[in-house]
Write an enzyme that holds these catalytic residues in place. Structure first.
Site, mmCIF file in Angstrom:
data_model
loop_
_atom_site.group_PDB
_atom_site.id
_atom_site.type_symbol
_atom_site.label_atom_id
_atom_site.label_comp_id
_atom_site.label_asym_id
_atom_site.label_seq_id
_atom_site.Cartn_x
_atom_site.Cartn_y
_atom_site.Cartn_z
ATOM 1 N N THR A 1209 0.912 -1.118 -0.057
ATOM 2 C CA THR A 1209 0.016 0.045 0.101
ATOM 3 C C THR A 1209 0.923 1.178 -0.104
ATOM 4 O OG1 THR A 1209 -1.658 1.214 1.212
ATOM 5 C CG2 THR A 1209 -0.105 0.087 2.622
ATOM 6 N N MET A 1535 11.227 -1.296 -2.672
ATOM 7 C CA MET A 1535 10.228 -0.753 -2.048
ATOM 8 C C MET A 1535 9.725 0.380 -2.580
ATOM 9 S SD MET A 1535 11.251 -1.399 2.309
ATOM 10 C CE MET A 1535 12.600 -0.208 2.151
ATOM 11 N N THR A 1536 8.564 0.157 -3.426
ATOM 12 C CA THR A 1536 8.400 1.321 -4.183
ATOM 13 C C THR A 1536 7.917 2.569 -3.629
ATOM 14 O OG1 THR A 1536 6.017 0.414 -4.370
ATOM 15 C CG2 THR A 1536 7.785 -0.216 -6.309
ATOM 16 N N CYS A 1537 7.217 2.494 -2.365
ATOM 17 C CA CYS A 1537 6.625 3.665 -1.456
ATOM 18 C C CYS A 1537 8.072 4.660 -1.292
ATOM 19 C CB CYS A 1537 6.073 3.296 -0.377
ATOM 20 S SG CYS A 1537 4.554 2.223 -0.843
ATOM 21 N N ALA A 1538 9.112 3.870 -1.226
ATOM 22 C CA ALA A 1538 10.408 4.907 -0.729
ATOM 23 C C ALA A 1538 11.415 4.795 -1.866
ATOM 24 C CB ALA A 1538 11.122 4.095 0.430
#
EC number: 2.3.2.26
Length: 1570
Positions: A1209, A1535-1538
């Site tokens: 998410t 970790m695409t969110c970061a």
């Protein structure tokens, strides 16, 4: 010295065991709290109260619990509904604290008795241990003054007990804790000689931990008793052995010195001087916090010693100058805080002012090179704000200018002291040093002034330049002036309004002419310096000059006006003096000084014959004026069909000669270019005088437009017909450069900081009675003379919200001043509105455009009335409507989304809907006045007020237009303004036959022809208002308008050149249809950007208060709206986000990309925006998107996505969602886009095999007949729903800063931006059809020309009606849309097959179906969906290319250096690690599709955001992935969110590429834990 815990003359074994356990590690955290020390270091100019505070964790926690009770009560009382339940808890706490305090008091009495009894060392040691323990946990209520006074002498006595080190340590620790708990006890300790005892222990330094505890105690005592510490020699005591302590203890020691130096006595001996050598040595310490503390001490010492020349010389003997300049090196500026850096510059200012040694040292150390670096790296255009000049926290540029002024001394008669004379003698003997100084700084100072810096910076720079010119010898001055065009520079300064700047400019000119008259006299004439000096003496000549010269010189302040630092009324004469502000008197420049100097220059340096205008003109100016006159004569020449060609040839010839002059061997100065009238003549010819008309609207016939079109074509032909020269050498580029130079010289748009606003609560009676958090204007409303229809508003002075619109003020006044007698009796305005206009208001409100959001508003209002639907309150709502933004249906409005004050959407971006909400007037005897017409005319000082501005902007504009550039804010707010009002008369004088081009009310046939001939181009040219700040006769207005026309011509160059080629074919100058092809080399859009105006806009947008209140100067909004090309793309992006979404979202947009979200459904980050999470299904992306938009399109929070049955998410899944939605909209079978089957390819990035449309020219809506309900078998209603959803998705992506992977055509972007399309746009999305239609157009124009000819042979006519040697009839074309056989263009029986007679109608119908009627419903559906998120009108400040960049981000190729610069390597990797080198090489070797897949794998989107890799937030980070097995068997994970790539250290580059490509291809389509 030995290790810690050892005595200097004894072995460690001789110490008791418990003594060894006491070390600095046992210190209370509060006593060595670094943050408390840091607080003092960063606030060198804090108030006395702040200087006395040394907060710590323990002292904060040991505050009175009664205070906590009050805080808790206020907190719970404001938000909890069950306050009664909290009361018993407070009582329990109160009782507990009371018992605890009583218990502590009893313990302290017992401890005091034990200490006084003197029961041997062990008893005292136990008592001290217990005392420290009790003081560690008690609070201030547990101690009394009596107890503190009783403990103090005992602790001081025990601290002197040299026989027992433990007793000394615990006694001193007790002092520290006592001061921490009860700060007033420091006075008792001082009275009992605690400071000398502590200093003695420090100087003896027998035990390290005892010495460290002494430092802790002195730091506490020095907060409240700095003078006593100074007198006891505490400075040298703490500095003497500072090198032996750890960094943390050294910081505590320096904190003590800082506390003492902040309170140095102004008189008496100076024992602190002996500490200067030690402090100078510490300036080169490696610890930043320590260096800042030392710098603070030296700054305070210099302030104390600056009154004595002897003390200043003493300071300079200790290498202080050398050490400070070393710290000021540019590579050190990033290591210390800006206030400290500024303070060091201020230290040099004081030293150079009072010490010749310091002055000489600074020159020898080449200080000019350091100061040049400061000026070059500092944000010049953002200058300084005036309040900072008055307070102690001076700005960096201001401090630099003060130092430069001190380094260039000029004696003034009797006031010159010996130091000044010595300085002048030194410079006279060292020309080389002065020349190096000037060569370093002179060009930079000129650049600062030209950058648009405010008046204070300009004055300081001109003062330094004046001194440099004065002190330089003629030969040196000649070399110095070669570094800048000083005559042009001075000509620009003369356009400023302040007499201080004029005086300095005259002084510089006089000195240059005196020393180098033969060199610069001609250039002064060429650049217009002579003319402006003459105009200063004879104001009537100002009207003869096109260059706006300031005339009618008046001092900014009356001679009787007193200086008030608090209100910042300090005259510029003293802005950079070392004289204290209290001794400042009136302005040094009287009324006649400037005129006398101007007269002196004119008389002594300019020959009398120059006064004659003809003789004084240069040859260039005379030639340009001749060409300008010829162009003006051409405008007035009558033109008919027979003379059109000759007229165009004449225009081409004159224009060609002008460009030859502008690009000739002899340069054309800005003065010559503007004064020649070329700009005005070009404007008048190209616009046919339209730019001078009211509201810049076009009135006239279609034939008039055709004339304008031909003029633009000739203009374009000259400017774009060169194919063998560089783009920068194109005539258009040269003309743009001249205009930009003129704009930079002449423009004087103000940047208004919010320092005039005092943050205080006020009650604004007008317009709607509410509390605001800023001052209000005091206004008296009076009826105008001769007004009999309105009653007099007999109220006293009223408080008016400064950011209220004039419509809102009218809404307040109208009910009070208007009454009317009717058959029902006397009715006031409110009753009339209810009877007559309520239905109209409701109707206009219901039909208002959705999605309007307020500009630059984050609410600060206290009283926000709710909008009720009750009819009785409607009149009030109508008058207050400007305070609220228009909301979408179903939209919720949070507190900080509410429009604040009266600075609403109407002020920033007025729309038709907001205009229609204005309450209409019911006039006496005539009720037909339109809703949008004004009922009252408002005047201030005889000037009618512009209704598009707020009251603040109106008053500010009048102040700026007055003959002052220096404003006094105290008068702005304290003055009482009288606004007069009178009845507005209805104007029905407009000729109904005249139609404004803004509304484009042509006949039906003209509309079709307009779409063919590209007449929509003129809509953006003449249907907008530049800025209300400018007079249309101003040369700045001409420059701006001509730049606007040139930008439009450059943008539409392909269309205009195509028109010209078609006309050439019709006239027989071109007989080959293949020659209709046009290749145009347009000028880069960046050439139209004004760096000066961009800097000013950026500076204005940095002022948070003016953003939140809508108090920006009107020119910002006007120019961004009318001339957006003047500002950089980055500046407009910032403006767009502030205008569309408000300051908070605009500032947090970048931050939002770095937040990965949380598990809760709704989360508000610290100071951030609310977030909404939405669960979507990968198998039903469009259905999920539809549900998401139905629920959240109107909401202003950030949307985040999580996928069904996936754990991921946040940012990555959200970006991928927008990518997947983009692909879904491009699938074939939706019936949305033009295209054929041959252009379908298989997507490799989608989880399922599906076909998406890839049109090389971009996507454009598929036409559908207005009479049809189906499109290629698909219900058209479903197609429209898809377009509505697409509009919502696009708007939400822009709002949340997401990137879409979609390729719209340029023409579709133009439709989004509200621009009209024409025949020539069809080639941008269907090249084959576009070229064919263009050739048909050429044949039709040719046919018409032949029909008008009298002598035409039939054979020739037949030949002209052929299309590439084929008769039109033989093409067998029917009246269906090419490529869409179901789309019937016409149902008329005579329009079945295309022939020579109906070819023109066929062409018109195709164009209409392709770009107008056939796609109108789809475009409107897209816009309706878009407007549900925010108003699409906010996008109009972008071009099509910029909008694509904003929506779809970047897809450029990365260079190796760019990758290194914008990627972070961490956790086992560095930039030189072999795996990293291999990875960067692999990335560069990637193909386009592989690079897209890599980006999507790492970030969730296949494209980078606008700005490229540098704008990726969070920064792309690559770390080492550790594994238990062999690295070659592992796959990289992310970790695409970061934007976080975990890369195993593969054994080879080939293995890394193999694993990376596998992970990229197989890792798509899901988010799981890695």
């Amino acid at each position: 010295m030995g290790s810690r815990g050892q005595k200097r003359t004894e072995s460690a074994d001789e110490l008791p065991a418990d003594k060894r356990a006491c070390s600095s590690l046992d210190f209370r955290p509060s006593s060595s709290n670094c943050s408390s020390v840091r607080t003092h270091l960063n606030l060198p100019n804090s108030t006395p109260d702040a200087d006395m505070e040394t907060s710590s964790s323990t002292s904060a926690s040991s505050r009175s619990d009664g205070d906590h009770e009050k805080e808790d009560e206020s907190a719970y009382g404001s938000c909890d509904s069950d306050d009664a339940e909290q009361q018993p808890r407070h009582h329990i706490l109160r009782d507990y604290q009371r018992r605890r305090s009583s218990s502590d008091h009893g313990k302290l009495n017992t401890i005091l008795s034990n200490l006084n009894e003197g029961n041997g060392g062990s008893g005292q040691l136990a008592a001290l241990t217990e005392l420290c323990e009790v003081l560690s946990f008690c609070n201030e209520d547990s101690l009394s003054s009596l107890m503190a006074d009783s403990l103090s002498p005992v602790l001081v006595k025990l601290a002197k007990n040299e026989s027992n080190a433990n007793i000394m340590l615990l006694a001193i620790r007790g002092m520290t804790y006592l001061c921490d708990v009860y700060p007033r006890s420091s006075g008792f300790l001082v009275r009992h000689d605690a400071v000398p005892a502590l200093c003695e222990r420090l100087l003896a330094i027998e035990y390290v931990d005892v010495a460290e505890q002494c430092l802790q105690a002195l730091e506490k005592i020095s907060c409240d008793q700095p003078v006593a510490c100074l007198q006891a020699g505490a400075i040298m005591a703490v500095l003497n052995f500072i090198d032996f302590f750890s960094i943390s203890v050294q910081r505590v020691a320096l904190a003590t010195v800082v506390n003492i130096c902040k309170k140095l006595p102004l008189e008496g001996p100076a024992p602190f001087v002996e500490a200067v050598p030690k402090l100078c040595d510490l300036l080169q310490h490696e610890d930043q916090q320590l260096v800042e503390s030392v710098a603070t001490c030296l700054i305070k010492i210099s302030e104390r010693m600056c009154q004595s020349f002897e003390l200043m010389e003493e300071l300079c003997k200790h290498e202080l100058i050398n050490q400070v300049t070393l710290v000021m090196k540019s590579n050190s500026r990033t290591t210390i805080s800006q206030p400290i850096y500024n303070g060091l510059i201020g230290l040099l200012v004081k030293l150079s002012s009072g010490s010749f040694v310091a002055f000489r040292s600074l020159y020898e150390l080449n200080i000019s090179n350091i100061l040049k670096d400061v000026l070059s790296t500092y944000d010049l255009s953002h200058g300084i704000s005036p309040p900072d000049l008055v307070g102690g926290n001076c700005n960096q540029v201001h401090e630099v200018l003060k130092l430069l002024n001190e380094l260039l001394p000029t004696s003034t008669g009797d006031q010159a002291n010996q130091v000044v004379l010595d300085k002048e003698s030194f410079l006279a003997d060292h020309h080389d040093l002065l020349q190096r100084f000037g060569m370093d700084l002179f060009p930079m100072l000129v650049q600062v002034v030209n950058s648009g810096a405010n008046i204070y910076v300009c004055y300081g720079c001109l003062s330094v330049i004046s001194k440099l010119v004065f002190l330089s010898k003629p030969d040196m001055l000649g070399e110095l002036l070669k570094t800048a065009n000083i005559p042009s520079f001075l000509a620009g300064v003369f356009t400023r309004k302040d007499h201080h700047l004029l005086m300095l400019a005259l002084q510089i000119a006089e000195i240059i002419l005196k020393k180098l008259s033969d060199v610069f006299l001609s250039s002064f004439i060429k650049e217009g310096v002579f003319y402006v000096i003459d105009a200063l003496l004879m104001p009537e000549k100002c009207s003869q000059l096109m260059l706006p010269v300031f005339g009618g010189i008046q001092p900014s302040f009356d001679s009787s006006q007193k200086s008030s630092v608090r209100e910042f009324q300090r005259c510029l004469c003293y802005a950079f003096d070392m004289v204290p502000s209290s001794s400042v008197s009136s302005c040094k420049i009287d009324k006649d000084t400037v005129c006398n100097l101007a007269k002196h220059i004119k008389t002594n340096y300019f020959a009398p014959e120059l006064i004659e205008s003809d003789k004084g003109m240069t040859d260039v100016l005379q030639n340009l004026r001749t060409l300008s006159a010829a162009l003006s004569n051409l405008i007035n020449m009558p033109v008919d069909d027979d003379t059109t060609v000759h007229h165009e040839e004449k225009f081409y010839s004159i224009l060609h000669q002008i460009m030859l002059k502008l690009n000739g061997r002899e340069p054309v100065s800005t003065f010559e270019f503007i004064e020649s009238g070329i700009v005005k003549s070009l404007m008048h010819y190209l616009s046919d005088g339209l730019h001078m008309r009211g509201n810049v609207e076009f009135t006239g016939s279609y034939d008039h437009l055709v004339v304008l079109g031909k003029r633009f074509e000739v203009f374009t032909k000259l400017f774009f017909s060169y194919s063998d020269i560089l783009v920068e050498d194109l005539p258009l580029s040269i003309l743009i450069q001249k205009l930009q130079s003129g704009l930079s010289t002449l423009e004087n748009f103000p940047v208004i900081p919010s320092h005039g606003f005092k943050q205080r609560n006020s009650f604004a009676t007008v317009p709607n009675g509410r509390c605001v958090m800023y001052p209000c204007f005091r206004v008296r409303f009076a009826r105008a003379e001769g007004e009999n229809c309105l009653s007099d508003c007999a109220e006293d002075v009223l408080a008016v919200d400064p950011f209220s619109s004039l419509d809102a003020i009218e809404g307040y006044l109208w009910p009070k001043v208007f009454t009317e007698r009717t058959e029902y009796g006397e009715l006031d305005a409110e009753e009339l509105e209810h009877r007559e206009v309520l239905p109209n208001l409701l109707s206009s409100n219901a039909n208002s455009t959705q999605g309007e959001s307020s500009g630059f508003i984050d609410s600060m209002s206290i009283d926000l009335p709710e909008m009720q639907e009750d009819e009785a309150n409607f009149s009030q709502i109508a008058s207050e409507q400007v305070h609220f933004r228009e909301l979408n249906s179903g939209e919720t409005m949070s507190f900080d989304e509410t429009n604040m004050g009266s600075a609403g959407k109407e002020q920033e971006f007025p729309t038709e809907s907001t205009k229609n909400m204005r309450t209409p007037c019911s006039a006496a005897g005539d009720n037909d006045i339109k809703d949008s017409s004004a009922r009252l005319l408002l005047y201030l000082e005889g000037h009618q007020l512009d209704r598009t501005l707020t009251l603040y902007q109106v008053i500010l504009q009048q102040l700026l237009n007055s003959e002052k550039e220096f404003m006094t804010w105290a008068k702005l707010w304290s003055r009482v303004y009288t606004i007069t009002y009178k009845r507005a008369l209805e104007s029905n004088q407009d000729d109904p036959q005249e139609h404004t081009y803004k509304e484009r009310k042509f006949s039906v046939s003209d509309q079709k022809i307009a779409s063919i001939q590209n007449m929509g181009f003129f809509a953006s040219m003449f249907a907008c208002k530049l800025t209300s700040d400018l007079d249309k006769s101003s040369p700045i207005y001409d420059i701006l308008f001509l730049l606007k026309l040139l930008e439009g011509i450059n943008k539409y160059s392909f269309h205009l050149m195509s028109c010209e080629r078609v006309r050439a074919f019709a006239e027989g100058r071109n007989d080959n249809l293949d020659n209709l092809k046009v290749m145009v080399r347009s000028v880069s859009q960046n050439e139209f950007v004004s760096s000066r105006l961009t800097g000013k806009l950026e500076q204005q947008m940095q002022d948070a208060f003016t953003l939140s209140t809508g108090g920006m100067p009107s020119w910002c909004n006007d120019l961004v709206s009318s001339c957006p090309f003047l500002f950089s793309f980055e500046a407009r992006c910032k403006y767009f986000r502030l205008a569309a979404f408000g300051p908070r979202r605009g500032q947090l947009n970048a931050i939002s990309r770095s937040n990965s979200g949380a598990s809760s459904d709704r989360q508000t980050t610290s100071g951030g925006l609310p977030r909404k999470k939405f669960l979507v299904s990968r198998d039903q992306i469009l259905d999920s998107a539809t549900r998401m938009m139905d629920l959240h399109a109107h909401h202003k929070g950030l949307l985040e996505v999580e996928y069904n049955e996936e754990v991921g998410t946040g940012l990555g899944p959200t970006l991928e969602f927008y990518t997947l939605v983009s692909h879904e909209f491009q699938k074939f079978g939706l019936g949305m886009w033009r295209g054929d089957h041959c252009s379908f390819i298989t997507s490799t990035t989608l989880p399922t095999e599906s076909v998406i449309l890839r049109n090389g020219s971009g996507l454009f809506p598929r036409p559908c007949s207005p009479k049809s309900d189906a499109n290629n078998g698909i219900q058209f209603s479903q197609v429209l729903k898809k377009f509505v959803l697409l509009g919502q998705i696009v708007a939400k992506a822009i709002q949340d800063g997401r990137v879409l992977d979609v390729s719209f055509s340029k023409a579709f972007y133009k439709l989004i931006l509200g621009q009209d399309l024409s025949l020539y746009d069809i080639q941008s999305f269907d090249p084959e059809l576009g070229r064919t239609l263009l050739e048909f157009q050429a044949i039709i124009v040719n046919q018409k020309r032949h029909q008008k000819s009298i002598c035409v042979e039939n054979t020739a006519l037949k030949q002209d009606l052929c299309f590439r040697n084929t008769r039109i009839e033989d093409l067998f074309l029917d009246f269906t849309l090419p490529g869409y056989p179901d789309y019937v263009l016409s149902s008329e029986c005579n329009l079945k097959m295309v022939n020579s007679a109906n070819l023109e109608e066929y062409l018109e119908l195709i164009v209409d179906a392709t770009i107008h009627s056939g796609i109108a419903r789809q475009v409107e559906a897209f816009k309706s969906g878009f407007n549900q998120v925010f108003s699409i009108s906010h996008l109009h400040i972008f071009t099509e290319e910029e909008l694509e960049r904003l929506l779809c981000g970047e897809c450029d190729i990365w260079a190796f250096n760019e990758l290194l610069e914008h990627i972070k390597f961490d956790h086992g990797y560095t930039a030189s690690s072999p795996p990293i080198v291999n990875l960067l090489e692999i990335i560069q070797e990637f193909e386009y599709s592989q690079r897209r897949a890599f980006l999507q794998f790492v970030t969730g989107a296949p494209r980078l955001p606008p700005g490229g890799l540098a704008s990726l937030n969070p920064k792309l980070t690559i770390v080492r992935k550790h594994s238990s097995n062999c690295a070659d068997t592992e796959l990289p994970s992310v970790m695409t969110c970061a934007n976080y790539l975990k890369l195993p250290p593969y054994s080879s580059k080939e293995k890394m590429k193999e694993k990376l490509l596998y992970a990229i291809s197989e890792g798509q389509g899901s988010f799981h834990l890695s």
